[in-house]
Enzyme design. Structure first.
Site, PDB file in Angstrom:
ATOM      1  N   ASP A  31       0.913  -1.511  -0.223  1.00  0.00           N
ATOM      2  CA  ASP A  31       0.031   0.162  -0.017  1.00  0.00           C
ATOM      3  C   ASP A  31       1.039   0.954  -0.304  1.00  0.00           C
ATOM      4  O   ASP A  31       1.610   1.427   0.662  1.00  0.00           O
ATOM      5  CB  ASP A  31      -0.523   0.166   1.404  1.00  0.00           C
ATOM      6  CG  ASP A  31      -2.106  -0.152   0.813  1.00  0.00           C
ATOM      7  OD1 ASP A  31      -2.697   0.398  -0.157  1.00  0.00           O
ATOM      8  OD2 ASP A  31      -3.060  -1.442   2.100  1.00  0.00           O
TER       9      ASP A  31
ATOM     10  N   GLU B  76     -13.377  -2.975  -1.745  1.00  0.00           N
ATOM     11  CA  GLU B  76     -14.000  -2.700  -0.208  1.00  0.00           C
ATOM     12  C   GLU B  76     -15.123  -2.030   0.365  1.00  0.00           C
ATOM     13  O   GLU B  76     -16.245  -1.476  -0.684  1.00  0.00           O
ATOM     14  CB  GLU B  76     -12.592  -2.050   0.534  1.00  0.00           C
ATOM     15  CG  GLU B  76     -12.800  -2.468   2.025  1.00  0.00           C
ATOM     16  CD  GLU B  76     -11.901  -2.430   2.416  1.00  0.00           C
ATOM     17  OE1 GLU B  76     -10.663  -1.809   2.102  1.00  0.00           O
ATOM     18  OE2 GLU B  76     -12.223  -2.176   3.736  1.00  0.00           O
TER      19      GLU B  76
ATOM     20  N   GLU C 120      -5.022   3.917  -2.997  1.00  0.00           N
ATOM     21  CA  GLU C 120      -6.402   4.249  -2.695  1.00  0.00           C
ATOM     22  C   GLU C 120      -7.119   4.977  -3.831  1.00  0.00           C
ATOM     23  O   GLU C 120      -6.825   6.013  -3.761  1.00  0.00           O
ATOM     24  CB  GLU C 120      -7.561   4.432  -1.517  1.00  0.00           C
ATOM     25  CG  GLU C 120      -6.499   3.192  -0.582  1.00  0.00           C
ATOM     26  CD  GLU C 120      -6.927   2.947   0.847  1.00  0.00           C
ATOM     27  OE1 GLU C 120      -7.673   4.268   0.687  1.00  0.00           O
ATOM     28  OE2 GLU C 120      -7.064   2.152   1.633  1.00  0.00           O
TER      29      GLU C 120
HETATM   30  O1  KIV Z   1      -4.764  -2.344   3.578  1.00  0.00           O
HETATM   31  C1  KIV Z   1      -5.048  -2.903   3.739  1.00  0.00           C
HETATM   32  O2  KIV Z   1      -5.638  -4.570   4.790  1.00  0.00           O
HETATM   33  C2  KIV Z   1      -5.897  -3.779   2.617  1.00  0.00           C
HETATM   34  C3  KIV Z   1      -7.113  -4.184   2.142  1.00  0.00           C
HETATM   35  C4  KIV Z   1      -7.406  -4.628   3.184  1.00  0.00           C
HETATM   36  C5  KIV Z   1      -7.227  -4.200   1.245  1.00  0.00           C
HETATM   37  O3  KIV Z   1      -6.071  -2.698   1.883  1.00  0.00           O
END
Ligand code: KIV
Length: 296
Positions: A93, A192, A125
C-alpha cells in the site's frame, strides 16, 4: 478447479498470471502480511498475492486507523515480507500522504517501494480522480493496483467506515471509478465494502481482476486481513470476516502455560538445560573441594 497441494512446486505469480486466472474464471487469493514469518507461511500455502497493507498501522502498530503510518514504516515491514515471499505477487500500500502532495513525489515514493522494498505492485486508494496519477506511476514501469469503495484512508472524508454504492448515484460513481482505473491499466482492483450486486457488475465490466473484501462472492478473487483471518485483531469483526483459526486463543494458552510452569519451577527441565562437559565438571569439583578444605 484443482488446488496445487501445499508444498508442491509453484510458478511465480505475475500480473499477467492474474489476468489469465480471470479469463479462466479461477478464483484469486490474497492476504495481507506484515512480517517474515507470516509472509513465509502465507506464500508456502499457495496464496496468489501477498499485500503489505497499510492496515499494519492497526494490526502491528496499534493505531486507531491507517492514517498515521509512514512510507518508512511501510518499507520496514515490506522488507521483512519480501524475505518471506517467493512465489506470490508482492504488493504494498502507498500510505496516506505518500501520493497526495504532487505527482513527482508520488512517483518517487512508489520507486522507493520497488527499489528499497522489492515490491512488485503498489496499491493506491481512490477512484477516477487518481487515474492520471496511476498512469504516471505505470509510466515509471511500476504496476499499480486500484482500491475503490470503502477506502479506509478516506475515513474522515467519508465520515466513518461506510458501505459505498448503496444509492443509484453511488453505483454510478463506483462504475466510473472502476472503468477509469481499468482504462488507466491497473494490475488488479480491490473492491472494498460495496454491495455484492455492484461488485458483480464491476467484475463483469472491467478487464482487470477484481479482488473483493466485503464485496460478495462474484469478484475474481478475495482478500482478507491476515489478523482477521486468524482472530488476532482485538476488535469485533466486520460482517464479511470469517475466522479460519484462533491464534489469539492459542497464544493466550501458550503464554499462560509458560507462566504457570515458571512459577512452579517446572520450566526449564534438566533435558532443556545445558551441561558442563564431564572433564570440566570433574575439574570444577576438584577446585570446589580444595576451597572447602581450606575453609575447614
Ligand atoms: O490495508 C489493507 O489491509 C488493505 C486490504 C484490506 C485490501 O488495503
Amino acid at each position: 478447479m484443482s488446488l496445487t497441494p501445499i508444498g508442491a512446486p509453484r510458478q511465480k505469480i505475475t500480473t499477467a498470471s492474474l489476468r489469465e486466472k480471470k479469463l479462466r474464471h479461477e478464483p484469486i487469493t490474497c492476504l495481507t502480511a506484515y512480517d517474515y514469518a507470516a509472509a513465509r507461511l502465507i506464500d508456502e500455502a499457495g496464496i496468489d498475492i501477498v499485500l503489505v497493507g497499510d492496515s499494519l498501522a492497526m494490526t502491528m502498530l496499534g493505531h486507531e486507523n491507517t492514517l498515521s503510518v509512514t512510507v518508512d514504516e511501510m518499507l520496514h515491514h515490506l522488507k521483512a515480507v519480501r524475505r518471506g515471499v517467493k512465489n506470490a505477487l508482492l504488493a504494498v500500500d502507498m500510505p496516506f500522504g505518500a501520493f497526495h502532495v504532487n505527482p513527482e513525489a508520488s512517483v518517487a515514493n512508489a520507486i522507493r517501494f520497488v527499489k528499497e522494498g522489492g515490491a512488485e505492485v503498489v496499491k493506491i486508494e481512490g477512484g477516477e480522480k487518481r487515474a492520471d496519477l496511476i498512469r504516471r506511476v505505470i509510466d515509471a514501469e511500476i504496476p499499480v493496483a486500484g482500491h475503490i469503495g470503502l477506502t479506509p484512508q478516506s475515513v474522515n472524508a467519508m465520515g466513518g467506515y461506510k458501505v459505498q454504492g448503496k444509492s443509484l448515484n453511488g453505483i454510478e460513481q463506483l462504475m466510473r471509478d472502476a472503468v477509469a482505473l481499468d482504462h488507466a491499466g491497473v494490475a488488479f482492483l480491490v473492491l472494498e465494502g460495496i454491495p455484492r450486486e455492484v461488485a458483480a457488475m464491476i467484475t463483469q465490466e472491467v478487464s482487470t481482476p477484481t479482488i473483493g473484501i466485503g464485496a460478495g462472492p462474484e469478484c475474481d478473487g478475495q482478500v482478507l486481513v491476515f489478523h482477521d483471518l486468524v482472530n488476532l485483531s482485538f476488535h469485533s469483526p466486520a460482517k464479511f470476516v470469517r475466522h479460519y483459526g484462533d491464534v489469539a486463543a492459542e497464544i493466550t494458552q501458550a503464554v499462560q502455560a509458560f507462566r504457570a510452569d515458571v512459577a512452579a519451577r517446572q520450566y526449564p527441565a534438566d533435558a532443556e538445560s545445558y551441561h558442563l562437559p564431564k572433564e570440566t565438571a570433574q575439574a570444577l569439583e576438584t577446585v570446589l573441594e580444595r576451597k572447602r578444605a581450606v575453609r575447614r
